[in-house]
Design a protein around this motif. Structure first.
Motif, short mmCIF file in Angstrom:
data_model
loop_
_atom_site.label_atom_id
_atom_site.label_comp_id
_atom_site.label_asym_id
_atom_site.label_seq_id
_atom_site.Cartn_x
_atom_site.Cartn_y
_atom_site.Cartn_z
N ALA A 276 38.95 46.78 38.03
CA ALA A 276 40.41 46.85 38.23
C ALA A 276 41.03 45.48 38.07
CB ALA A 276 40.71 47.43 39.60
N ALA A 277 40.39 44.47 38.66
CA ALA A 277 40.93 43.11 38.57
C ALA A 277 41.02 42.67 37.13
CB ALA A 277 40.03 42.15 39.36
N LEU A 278 39.96 42.99 36.35
CA LEU A 278 39.97 42.62 34.93
C LEU A 278 41.14 43.27 34.20
CD1 LEU A 278 36.27 42.67 33.61
CD2 LEU A 278 37.90 40.77 33.67
N ARG A 279 41.34 44.59 34.54
CA ARG A 279 42.45 45.31 33.89
C ARG A 279 43.79 44.67 34.22
NH1 ARG A 279 39.53 49.90 35.03
NH2 ARG A 279 40.81 50.34 36.86
N TRP A 280 43.99 44.30 35.49
CA TRP A 280 45.25 43.65 35.87
C TRP A 280 45.44 42.32 35.13
CZ3 TRP A 280 48.60 46.72 37.80
CH2 TRP A 280 48.22 47.72 38.73
N LEU A 281 44.31 41.62 34.90
CA LEU A 281 44.38 40.32 34.22
C LEU A 281 44.69 40.46 32.73
CD1 LEU A 281 41.44 38.19 35.70
CD2 LEU A 281 43.87 37.60 35.69
N GLN A 282 44.14 41.60 32.16
CA GLN A 282 44.30 41.77 30.71
C GLN A 282 45.68 42.31 30.31
OE1 GLN A 282 40.94 44.23 30.13
NE2 GLN A 282 39.52 42.49 29.90
N ARG A 283 46.49 42.62 31.26
CA ARG A 283 47.86 43.07 30.93
C ARG A 283 48.63 41.96 30.23
NH1 ARG A 283 50.87 46.73 35.27
NH2 ARG A 283 49.67 48.60 34.92
N ASP A 284 49.68 42.36 29.49
CA ASP A 284 50.48 41.32 28.82
C ASP A 284 50.98 40.31 29.83
OD1 ASP A 284 49.98 42.69 26.61
OD2 ASP A 284 51.91 43.79 26.55
N VAL A 285 51.49 40.87 30.95
CA VAL A 285 51.87 39.97 32.04
C VAL A 285 50.90 40.25 33.20
CG1 VAL A 285 53.74 39.20 33.57
CG2 VAL A 285 54.28 40.25 31.33
N PRO A 286 49.89 39.41 33.35
CA PRO A 286 48.89 39.71 34.40
C PRO A 286 49.53 39.82 35.78
CG PRO A 286 48.18 37.87 33.01
CD PRO A 286 49.59 38.19 32.62
N ASP A 287 49.12 40.87 36.53
CA ASP A 287 49.66 41.04 37.89
C ASP A 287 48.71 40.36 38.89
OD1 ASP A 287 50.50 41.81 40.36
OD2 ASP A 287 51.14 43.83 39.69
N LEU A 288 49.05 39.13 39.18
CA LEU A 288 48.13 38.34 40.01
C LEU A 288 48.01 38.86 41.43
CD1 LEU A 288 48.73 34.71 38.76
CD2 LEU A 288 46.91 36.30 38.18
N ASN A 289 49.05 39.50 41.94
CA ASN A 289 48.98 40.06 43.30
C ASN A 289 47.91 41.14 43.38
OD1 ASN A 289 50.78 38.51 44.57
ND2 ASN A 289 52.55 39.86 44.18
N GLU A 290 47.89 42.02 42.37
CA GLU A 290 46.88 43.09 42.33
C GLU A 290 45.49 42.49 42.16
OE1 GLU A 290 46.97 46.12 43.01
OE2 GLU A 290 49.13 46.50 43.10
N VAL A 291 45.40 41.46 41.30
CA VAL A 291 44.09 40.80 41.09
C VAL A 291 43.59 40.26 42.43
CG1 VAL A 291 42.93 38.83 39.99
CG2 VAL A 291 44.59 40.18 38.70
N HIS A 292 44.52 39.64 43.13
CA HIS A 292 44.18 39.05 44.43
C HIS A 292 43.63 40.11 45.40
CE1 HIS A 292 45.12 37.20 48.37
NE2 HIS A 292 44.61 36.14 47.75
N SER A 293 44.37 41.26 45.49
CA SER A 293 43.88 42.27 46.45
C SER A 293 42.58 42.91 45.99
CB SER A 293 44.93 43.33 46.80
OG SER A 293 45.82 43.50 45.79
#
Ligand code: ADP
Length: 479
Positions: A276-293
Motif C-alpha cells: 500500500a505504501a508503495l502504491r501511495w508513493l507511486q501516485r503522480d502526487v504521492p500521498d505522504l500521510n497515507e505512506v506514513h500511516s
C-alpha cells in the motif's frame, strides 16, 4: 564450658604423680629430720590437691591415709621420748588440714566426674558437635566431628573454625551473627572443607551460650552431613527441569498451529501495508500521510510478530531456574499473547479480571508462564465439546492477605468439570483422560508452584466447569 570438663592432657598423666611422690617424700624428710618447729606436715595438702587431678576416689583416700600416716610417723619418730604439747597440736592441725582437704577434693572430684560423663555423652552421637568461643576459637570437638572432618580433638581445639573448615555460609556471616545474638539460635546449610580437601555440606544448628550477665561466651554447633542428600536433590531437580522442558515443548506443540498463525498474520499485514505504501508513493502526487500511516502499521505488525517469537523462544529455551522480581499481571500479558489465537480458533471467550494494583512476585518467569499456559490450554481443551453455552475462559488475579501476603491467579472454565473422585488424582504424574495426553502437565504445574513456595488447588462443580487456583507468596519488600 565443656573443654574444662574434659580429661587433662597426656603430659600431666606422668608429671603430676611424680611431683606428688617427690613432694610427699620431701615433706616427710623435712618434717622428720630437720629441727624446724612448725607444722610442715600441713604441706601434705598440696600432695592431696595434686593427686586429686589424676586419682580416683579410692586412690585419693589411700593417698590421704598415707599422708596422715607419714605425719603421725614423723611426730612419733621425733617426739617419741618427750611429747610436747605444741608438737602434738601441730600434728593435730596437720591431720585436720589433710582431712578437710581430702573431703573437699573428693567433692570436687565427684563434680568433675559428673561433668566429664556428661561431656562424654556428646561423643555417643553421630552428629559432629563443636563449641567455639566468642573469638571463633574451637574449645570443644567431639568424636562425631573427628569422624566427619578428619581432624583429631587435639588438632582442632584452639584453631579458628573459619581457618580450619573454610566455611561457606548461605548468607553473610554478619547476618547470621545478628540472628544468633538476637534469638540465641541459627540453623542453615554450610559447606565445609574436610582435612582431605573434599567439601562436605552440613545441616548446621547453632545455639548461643551466655554468661550470668547475658554476654555471649560460646556457640555450640551441631552438624549433620547432608552432602549425599543434597546431591540426590540436585539430580532430582535436574531431572525435573528436563521433564518440565519436554512438557513445555509438548504444550507449545499443541499451540503451534495458532502460534504460527499469530506470527503469520502480522507478517502478512506487513506485506500488505508495504505494498500500500508503495502504491501511495507511486501516485503522480504521492500521498505522504497515507505512506506514513502504512509504515506505522508495518512497524506495529512487525513488532507483534517479533514479540510472539521472543516469548516463544524464551519458553522453548532450556534454562536453569532463575528467580527474578515479577508482576503476576505482566506475566499473564505474555501468556495471553500466545493463547489469544487459540481462543479465537476454538471459539472461546476470554473473561479477564485482573487486579488493579501491582502483584509483585519473586519467581522464574518461564516456569510460571508454563504453569499458567498449561492450565489455560487444559481449560480450553476441556470446553471443546461444549455446544449449549458460550465457552468462556476466565482468568483472574488478586492479592490475598492470610498469614502472609499472597498473589492469587485463578483459571476457570465452564466445561464439563471434574468428577469429585478423580480431583485428587489430577496432579499425579501420567494421569490423563485424553487419548494423546501425557498426563504430566498438572504434575509439573504443581511442582513449579510448590518450588516457588506456593500451592495449587483444583475445584469443580460437575457439569459447570473447573477452577484451578494458584497461590504464590507475594514479594514482600515491594508489596
Ligand atoms: P494431559 O493434559 O496430558 O492430560 P494434565 O496433567 O495437564 O495432562 O491433565 C490431567 C487431566 O486432568 C486431564 O487429562 C483432564 O482429564 C483433567 N483436567 C485438567 N484440566 C481440566 C479442566 N479444566 N477441566 C476438566 N478436566 C481437566
Amino acid at each position: 564450658m565443656l573443654e574444662e570438663a574434659l580429661p587433662s592432657s597426656k603430659s600431666n598423666t606422668y608429671s603430676y604423680p611424680a611431683l606428688a611422690l617427690l613432694g610427699a617424700v620431701a615433706i616427710f624428710l623435712i618434717d622428720t629430720f630437720t629441727p624446724l618447729e612448725s607444722a610442715i606436715a600441713v604441706l601434705y595438702v598440696a600432695v592431696i590437691v595434686l593427686s586429686a587431678s589424676f586419682l580416683s576416689r579410692a586412690g585419693l583416700l589411700a593417698i590421704a591415709a598415707i599422708c596422715a600416716f607419714l605425719t603421725f610417723a614423723s611426730f612419733v619418730t621425733v617426739h617419741w621420748n618427750d611429747v610436747e604439747s605444741s608438737a602434738a597440736i601441730r600434728c593435730l592441725v596437720s591431720l585436720s588440714a589433710i582431712a578437710v582437704t581430702t573431703l573437699l577434693a573428693l567433692k570436687n572430684n565427684r563434680a568433675t566426674h559428673d561433668l566429664r560423663d556428661q561431656a562424654a555423652l556428646l561423643d555417643l552421637t553421630h552428629d559432629a558437635i563443636y563449641v567455639r568461643n566468642d573469638k571463633d576459637v574451637i574449645t570443644y570437638w567431639n568424636t562425631g566431628a573427628e569422624q566427619l572432618y578428619g581432624w583429631r580433638r587435639e588438632e582442632a581445639v584452639g584453631r579458628s573454625t573459619v581457618d580450619l573448615l573454610k566455611c561457606k555460609f548461605p548468607k553473610p556471616i554478619e547476618e547470621i551473627a545478628a540472628e544468633l545474638s538476637e534469638v540465641g539460635r541459627w540453623q542453615g546449610e554450610i559447606t565445609h572443607t574436610k582435612r582431605d580437601g573434599t567439601e562436605v555440606i552440613v545441616a548446621s544448628r547453632w545455639s548461643l551460650q551466655r554468661d550470668d550477665k547475658g554476654r555471649p561466651v560460646a556457640t555450640m554447633i551441631t552438624n549433620n552431613d547432608i552432602t549425599e542428600q543434597q546431591r540426590a536433590e540436585d539430580a532430582l531437580h535436574t531431572a525435573q527441569a528436563e521433564l518440565a522442558h519436554v512438557t513445555r515443548l509438548t504444550t507449545l506443540g499443541e499451540l503451534m498451529a495458532s502460534i504460527a498463525h499469530e506470527v503469520n498474520q502480522p507478517l502478512a499485514a506487513v506485506v500488505t501495508n508495504g505494498e500500500a505504501a508503495l502504491r501511495w508513493l507511486q501516485r503522480d502526487v504521492p500521498d505522504l500521510n497515507e505512506v506514513h500511516s502504512s509504515l506505522e502499521r508495518m512497524i506495529s505488525n512487525g513488532r507483534r510478530a517479533s514479540d510472539v517469537i521472543a516469548r516463544l523462544r524464551a519458553l522453548t529455551r532450556k534454562t536453569d531456574l532463575i528467580r527474578t522480581p515479577l508482576d503476576a499481571n505482566e506475566l499473564l500479558d505474555d501468556v495471553l499473547l500466545l493463547i489469544e489465537r487459540e481462543l479465537i480458533a476454538r471459539d472461546v471467550a476470554l473473561n479477564l479480571n485482573l487486579a488493579n494494583a501491582p502483584l509483585p512476585l519473586l519467581g522464574d518467569r518461564v516456569q510460571l508462564q508454563q504453569a499458567v499456559i498449561n492450565l489455560a490450554v487444559n481449560a480450553i481443551q476441556a470446553m471443546s465439546a461444549i455446544a449449549d453455552r458460550r465457552r468462556t475462559l476466565r482468568i483472574a488475579t488478586r492479592s490475598e492477605q492470610t498469614e502472609a501476603p499472597l498473589v492469587v491467579i485463578e483459571i476457570s472454565d465452564n466445561g464439563p468439570g471434574i468428577e469429585p473422585s478423580v480431583i485428587n488424582k489430577l496432579f499425579t504424574a501420567f494421569y490423563t483422560t485424553k487419548s494423546e495426553g501425557m498426563g504430566m502437565g498438572l504434575s509439573i504445574c504443581r511442582s513449579i508452584v510448590e518450588s516457588h513456595g506456593g500451592r495449587i488447588i483444583a475445584s469443580s462443580e460437575l457439569g459447570q466447569g473447573a477452577t484451578f487456583t494458584v497461590h504464590l507468596p507475594a514479594r514482600e519488600e515491594a508489596a
